[in-house]
Write a protein that holds these residues in place. Structure first.
Motif, PDB file in Angstrom:
ATOM      1  N   ASN A   1     110.419  44.274  30.403  1.00  0.00           N
ATOM      2  CA  ASN A   1     109.063  44.795  30.285  1.00  0.00           C
ATOM      3  C   ASN A   1     108.700  44.966  28.811  1.00  0.00           C
ATOM      4  O   ASN A   1     109.544  44.821  27.923  1.00  0.00           O
ATOM      5  CB  ASN A   1     108.946  46.139  31.013  1.00  0.00           C
ATOM      6  N   SER A   2     107.446  45.282  28.549  1.00  0.00           N
ATOM      7  CA  SER A   2     106.972  45.413  27.167  1.00  0.00           C
ATOM      8  C   SER A   2     107.633  46.566  26.426  1.00  0.00           C
ATOM      9  O   SER A   2     107.620  46.609  25.198  1.00  0.00           O
ATOM     10  CB  SER A   2     105.447  45.594  27.144  1.00  0.00           C
ATOM     11  N   ASP A   3     108.237  47.527  27.172  1.00  0.00           N
ATOM     12  CA  ASP A   3     108.928  48.635  26.508  1.00  0.00           C
ATOM     13  C   ASP A   3     110.437  48.413  26.432  1.00  0.00           C
ATOM     14  O   ASP A   3     111.188  49.311  26.035  1.00  0.00           O
ATOM     15  CB  ASP A   3     108.636  49.962  27.225  1.00  0.00           C
ATOM     16  N   GLY A   4     110.895  47.230  26.831  1.00  0.00           N
ATOM     17  CA  GLY A   4     112.313  46.918  26.755  1.00  0.00           C
ATOM     18  C   GLY A   4     113.101  47.265  28.001  1.00  0.00           C
ATOM     19  O   GLY A   4     114.301  46.974  28.069  1.00  0.00           O
ATOM     20  N   THR A   5     112.468  47.868  29.012  1.00  0.00           N
ATOM     21  CA  THR A   5     113.159  48.160  30.263  1.00  0.00           C
ATOM     22  C   THR A   5     113.204  46.904  31.130  1.00  0.00           C
ATOM     23  O   THR A   5     112.463  45.943  30.913  1.00  0.00           O
ATOM     24  CB  THR A   5     112.457  49.293  31.022  1.00  0.00           C
ATOM     25  N   PHE A   6     114.074  46.938  32.141  1.00  0.00           N
ATOM     26  CA  PHE A   6     114.247  45.766  33.002  1.00  0.00           C
ATOM     27  C   PHE A   6     113.290  45.815  34.191  1.00  0.00           C
ATOM     28  O   PHE A   6     112.894  46.880  34.646  1.00  0.00           O
ATOM     29  CB  PHE A   6     115.686  45.708  33.531  1.00  0.00           C
ATOM     30  N   ARG A   7     112.945  44.650  34.696  1.00  0.00           N
ATOM     31  CA  ARG A   7     112.211  44.552  35.951  1.00  0.00           C
ATOM     32  C   ARG A   7     112.948  43.548  36.832  1.00  0.00           C
ATOM     33  O   ARG A   7     113.811  42.792  36.374  1.00  0.00           O
ATOM     34  CB  ARG A   7     110.756  44.126  35.726  1.00  0.00           C
ATOM     35  N   ASP A   8     112.602  43.503  38.117  1.00  0.00           N
ATOM     36  CA  ASP A   8     113.330  42.640  39.041  1.00  0.00           C
ATOM     37  C   ASP A   8     112.664  41.284  39.246  1.00  0.00           C
ATOM     38  O   ASP A   8     113.027  40.536  40.146  1.00  0.00           O
ATOM     39  CB  ASP A   8     113.520  43.337  40.395  1.00  0.00           C
ATOM     40  N   THR A   9     111.678  40.973  38.423  1.00  0.00           N
ATOM     41  CA  THR A   9     111.045  39.652  38.456  1.00  0.00           C
ATOM     42  C   THR A   9     111.012  39.090  37.037  1.00  0.00           C
ATOM     43  O   THR A   9     111.280  39.787  36.063  1.00  0.00           O
ATOM     44  CB  THR A   9     109.607  39.729  38.992  1.00  0.00           C
ATOM     45  N   LEU A  10     110.650  37.823  36.923  1.00  0.00           N
ATOM     46  CA  LEU A  10     110.517  37.199  35.604  1.00  0.00           C
ATOM     47  C   LEU A  10     109.068  37.133  35.162  1.00  0.00           C
ATOM     48  O   LEU A  10     108.783  36.685  34.056  1.00  0.00           O
ATOM     49  CB  LEU A  10     111.116  35.785  35.623  1.00  0.00           C
ATOM     50  N   THR A  11     108.149  37.541  36.032  1.00  0.00           N
ATOM     51  CA  THR A  11     106.728  37.524  35.707  1.00  0.00           C
ATOM     52  C   THR A  11     106.170  38.939  35.735  1.00  0.00           C
ATOM     53  O   THR A  11     106.682  39.806  36.444  1.00  0.00           O
ATOM     54  CB  THR A  11     105.938  36.654  36.700  1.00  0.00           C
ATOM     55  N   GLN A  12     105.116  39.167  34.955  1.00  0.00           N
ATOM     56  CA  GLN A  12     104.499  40.489  34.927  1.00  0.00           C
ATOM     57  C   GLN A  12     103.602  40.724  36.136  1.00  0.00           C
ATOM     58  O   GLN A  12     103.455  41.849  36.602  1.00  0.00           O
ATOM     59  CB  GLN A  12     103.695  40.664  33.635  1.00  0.00           C
ATOM     60  N   ASP A  13     102.979  39.661  36.617  1.00  0.00           N
ATOM     61  CA  ASP A  13     102.154  39.740  37.811  1.00  0.00           C
ATOM     62  C   ASP A  13     102.905  39.091  38.968  1.00  0.00           C
ATOM     63  O   ASP A  13     104.032  38.630  38.820  1.00  0.00           O
ATOM     64  CB  ASP A  13     100.810  39.041  37.590  1.00  0.00           C
ATOM     65  N   GLU A  14     102.264  39.034  40.130  1.00  0.00           N
ATOM     66  CA  GLU A  14     102.922  38.414  41.280  1.00  0.00           C
ATOM     67  C   GLU A  14     103.160  36.922  41.030  1.00  0.00           C
ATOM     68  O   GLU A  14     104.179  36.368  41.442  1.00  0.00           O
ATOM     69  CB  GLU A  14     102.078  38.606  42.537  1.00  0.00           C
ATOM     70  N   TYR A  15     102.207  36.283  40.341  1.00  0.00           N
ATOM     71  CA  TYR A  15     102.318  34.863  40.029  1.00  0.00           C
ATOM     72  C   TYR A  15     102.307  34.676  38.512  1.00  0.00           C
ATOM     73  O   TYR A  15     101.896  35.565  37.760  1.00  0.00           O
ATOM     74  CB  TYR A  15     101.144  34.084  40.638  1.00  0.00           C
ATOM     75  N   ILE A  16     102.770  33.520  38.065  1.00  0.00           N
ATOM     76  CA  ILE A  16     102.648  33.170  36.645  1.00  0.00           C
ATOM     77  C   ILE A  16     101.176  33.297  36.250  1.00  0.00           C
ATOM     78  O   ILE A  16     100.296  32.827  36.953  1.00  0.00           O
ATOM     79  CB  ILE A  16     103.129  31.730  36.392  1.00  0.00           C
ATOM     80  N   SER A  17     100.932  33.924  35.109  1.00  0.00           N
ATOM     81  CA  SER A  17      99.553  34.155  34.705  1.00  0.00           C
ATOM     82  C   SER A  17      99.435  34.052  33.190  1.00  0.00           C
ATOM     83  O   SER A  17     100.381  33.668  32.494  1.00  0.00           O
ATOM     84  CB  SER A  17      99.091  35.538  35.166  1.00  0.00           C
ATOM     85  N   GLN A  18      98.266  34.433  32.692  1.00  0.00           N
ATOM     86  CA  GLN A  18      98.026  34.423  31.244  1.00  0.00           C
ATOM     87  C   GLN A  18      99.024  35.311  30.504  1.00  0.00           C
ATOM     88  O   GLN A  18      99.290  35.095  29.331  1.00  0.00           O
ATOM     89  CB  GLN A  18      96.596  34.921  30.966  1.00  0.00           C
ATOM     90  N   HIS A  19      99.576  36.318  31.185  1.00  0.00           N
ATOM     91  CA  HIS A  19     100.547  37.198  30.541  1.00  0.00           C
ATOM     92  C   HIS A  19     101.789  36.445  30.070  1.00  0.00           C
ATOM     93  O   HIS A  19     102.464  36.884  29.145  1.00  0.00           O
ATOM     94  CB  HIS A  19     101.002  38.298  31.516  1.00  0.00           C
ATOM     95  N   GLU A  20     102.077  35.303  30.740  1.00  0.00           N
ATOM     96  CA  GLU A  20     103.322  34.585  30.436  1.00  0.00           C
ATOM     97  C   GLU A  20     103.127  33.382  29.513  1.00  0.00           C
ATOM     98  O   GLU A  20     104.034  32.568  29.367  1.00  0.00           O
ATOM     99  CB  GLU A  20     103.981  34.124  31.731  1.00  0.00           C
ATOM    100  N   ILE A  21     101.967  33.239  28.908  1.00  0.00           N
ATOM    101  CA  ILE A  21     101.758  32.113  27.994  1.00  0.00           C
ATOM    102  C   ILE A  21     102.775  32.194  26.861  1.00  0.00           C
ATOM    103  O   ILE A  21     102.983  33.255  26.268  1.00  0.00           O
ATOM    104  CB  ILE A  21     100.327  32.123  27.427  1.00  0.00           C
ATOM    105  N   LEU A  22     103.408  31.086  26.565  1.00  0.00           N
ATOM    106  CA  LEU A  22     104.427  31.059  25.515  1.00  0.00           C
ATOM    107  C   LEU A  22     103.804  31.356  24.155  1.00  0.00           C
ATOM    108  O   LEU A  22     102.846  30.701  23.758  1.00  0.00           O
ATOM    109  CB  LEU A  22     105.105  29.683  25.482  1.00  0.00           C
ATOM    110  N   PRO A  23     104.325  32.360  23.432  1.00  0.00           N
ATOM    111  CA  PRO A  23     103.822  32.606  22.075  1.00  0.00           C
ATOM    112  C   PRO A  23     104.119  31.413  21.175  1.00  0.00           C
ATOM    113  O   PRO A  23     104.781  30.458  21.584  1.00  0.00           O
ATOM    114  CB  PRO A  23     104.616  33.846  21.618  1.00  0.00           C
ATOM    115  N   ARG A  24     103.647  31.486  19.950  1.00  0.00           N
ATOM    116  CA  ARG A  24     103.900  30.407  18.992  1.00  0.00           C
ATOM    117  C   ARG A  24     105.399  30.141  18.891  1.00  0.00           C
ATOM    118  O   ARG A  24     106.205  31.050  18.758  1.00  0.00           O
ATOM    119  CB  ARG A  24     103.335  30.794  17.635  1.00  0.00           C
ATOM    120  N   LEU A  25     105.782  28.866  18.984  1.00  0.00           N
ATOM    121  CA  LEU A  25     107.176  28.452  18.847  1.00  0.00           C
ATOM    122  C   LEU A  25     107.453  28.018  17.416  1.00  0.00           C
ATOM    123  O   LEU A  25     106.658  27.279  16.828  1.00  0.00           O
ATOM    124  CB  LEU A  25     107.471  27.278  19.778  1.00  0.00           C
ATOM    125  N   THR A  26     108.562  28.462  16.859  1.00  0.00           N
ATOM    126  CA  THR A  26     108.939  28.020  15.514  1.00  0.00           C
ATOM    127  C   THR A  26     110.444  27.782  15.488  1.00  0.00           C
ATOM    128  O   THR A  26     111.195  28.323  16.313  1.00  0.00           O
ATOM    129  CB  THR A  26     108.614  29.079  14.439  1.00  0.00           C
TER     130      THR A  26
END
Length: 353
Positions: A103-128
């Motif tokens: 999660n955004s505070d460093g705690t664990f969650r039981d899914t890999l997505t923040q919402d029920e489905y892949i969404s804008q929250h999971e857009i890959l940040p800039r890659l370098t």
């Protein structure tokens, strides 16, 4: 003889309604270079099977042979083995995501997505890459604060003093992961830069998602992490070419009906209905242009019909769609995904009858 025992520490699966069993079998996970070493260091193995990726851990007397002394991040690149699958994912044209169980505070969650489905929250940040040149406007910044994200949340890993004459600085990240770069002073209206530093991801061919799985001792064995990919809906269009040798007399309106599939997201049990479309002359849309080109081949009659409601493309839609005109009836073959043409956001299928 010494037996080496392993148990499933966790599994990763992508779900999508296109597939008969609901599990996407066209995504394969590959560990990054640094993760390969981390897996070996912790007595872990990875196996892809039937749409699932399992991480096995070596055990002794029912407990891990090499326990975690701290939370460890294992990174994987999720790649599509069939690029046509992009057509059935409703991701708004976005092709790369960052999925994690933090999660955004460093705690664990039981899914890999923040919402029920892949969404804008999971857009890959800039890659370098892990070493790159960070450009600056000369004299505008005195310091850069570099933060790293892990199970403690954001923590500062370095502060870089900037020469007033410098137009850039070479940054080196000692490990892959998620970083935040904050200019001091921070220009008005500007936000800190969030990026993922990963030489593997930066240099790789296109991939669907970068997955960061954080594991520690209290993560239960056989934990299942699911990723739900949203399904894309289409108005289905069928283009029928009635060749001269098999000309059918269509004196009444064409009716195309298809039986409801068990996975269709329509609420009634009645058949799916299609209606005949007028084709513009001269052509106005892409499908009109295609039909105009077909007419030049000498085919006597061309008909275009479209589903009244939007439907999902499915792996095994039953072969129950029929074309009816008076006493004439033609059973249509089930179109395969790779045979579809996506035109004007329509799933278009061509048939000669």
């Amino acid at each position: 003889m010494l037996d080496i025992l392993y148990d499933i520490r966790c599994s990763i699966v992508f779900e999508h309604h296109f597939y008969s069993e609901g599990i996407c079998t066209d995504i394969r996970l590959t560990p990054t270079g640094t993760t390969i070493q981390a897996l070996e260091d912790h007595g872990l193995l990875v196996k892809n099977t039937l749409g699932k990726t399992h991480i096995f851990q070596q055990i002794s007397a029912g407990v891990p042979e090499i326990p975690f002394t701290e939370p460890v991040c294992f990174s994987f690149l999720a790649s599509l083995t069939n690029s046509a699958i992009y057509n059935v994912f409703d991701t708004g044209g976005i092709r790369q995501f960052h999925l994690t169980n933090l999660n955004s505070d460093g705690t664990f969650r039981d899914t890999l997505t923040q919402d029920e489905y892949i969404s804008q929250h999971e857009i890959l940040p800039r890659l370098t890459p892990q070493k790159f040149n960070f450009e600056l406007e000369k004299g505008s910044v005195s310091k850069l604060v570099i933060d790293f994200f892990d199970t403690t949340g954001w923590s500062t890993v370095s502060t870089e003093d900037i020469d007033p004459k410098a137009e850039g600085i070479e940054l080196t990240f000692i490990k892959s992961g998620k970083y935040r770069i904050t200019k001091q002073p921070l220009p008005a209206g500007e936000t800190p830069l969030i990026l993922i530093a990963s030489d593997d991801a930066y240099q790789s061919t296109p991939f669907f998602a970068l997955i960061d799985i954080w594991l520690q001792n209290d993560i239960a064995f056989k934990t299942l992490y699911t990723v739900k990919a949203p399904g894309r809906m289409f108005k289905f269009q069928y283009v029928f070419t009635d060749v001269e040798s098999r000309q059918i007399d269509y004196d009444i309106p064409i009716i195309v009906r298809g039986k409801k599939h068990i996975l269709d997201t329509i609420t009634t049990d009645v058949d799916i209905t299609f209606s005949e479309l007028e084709v513009a002359d001269p052509p106005e849309s892409k499908i009109d242009i295609v039909v105009a080109q077909l007419k030049k081949t000498g085919s006597d009659k061309i008909y275009v019909v479209e589903s009244v409601s939007s439907l999902p493309v499915l792996e095994n839609r039953p072969p129950s769609i029929k074309l009816k005109a008076g006493a004439n009836e033609v059973i249509l073959p089930v179109p395969l995904l790779n045979d579809l043409r996506i035109i004007d956001n329509k799933a278009v299928v061509f048939f000669n009858i």
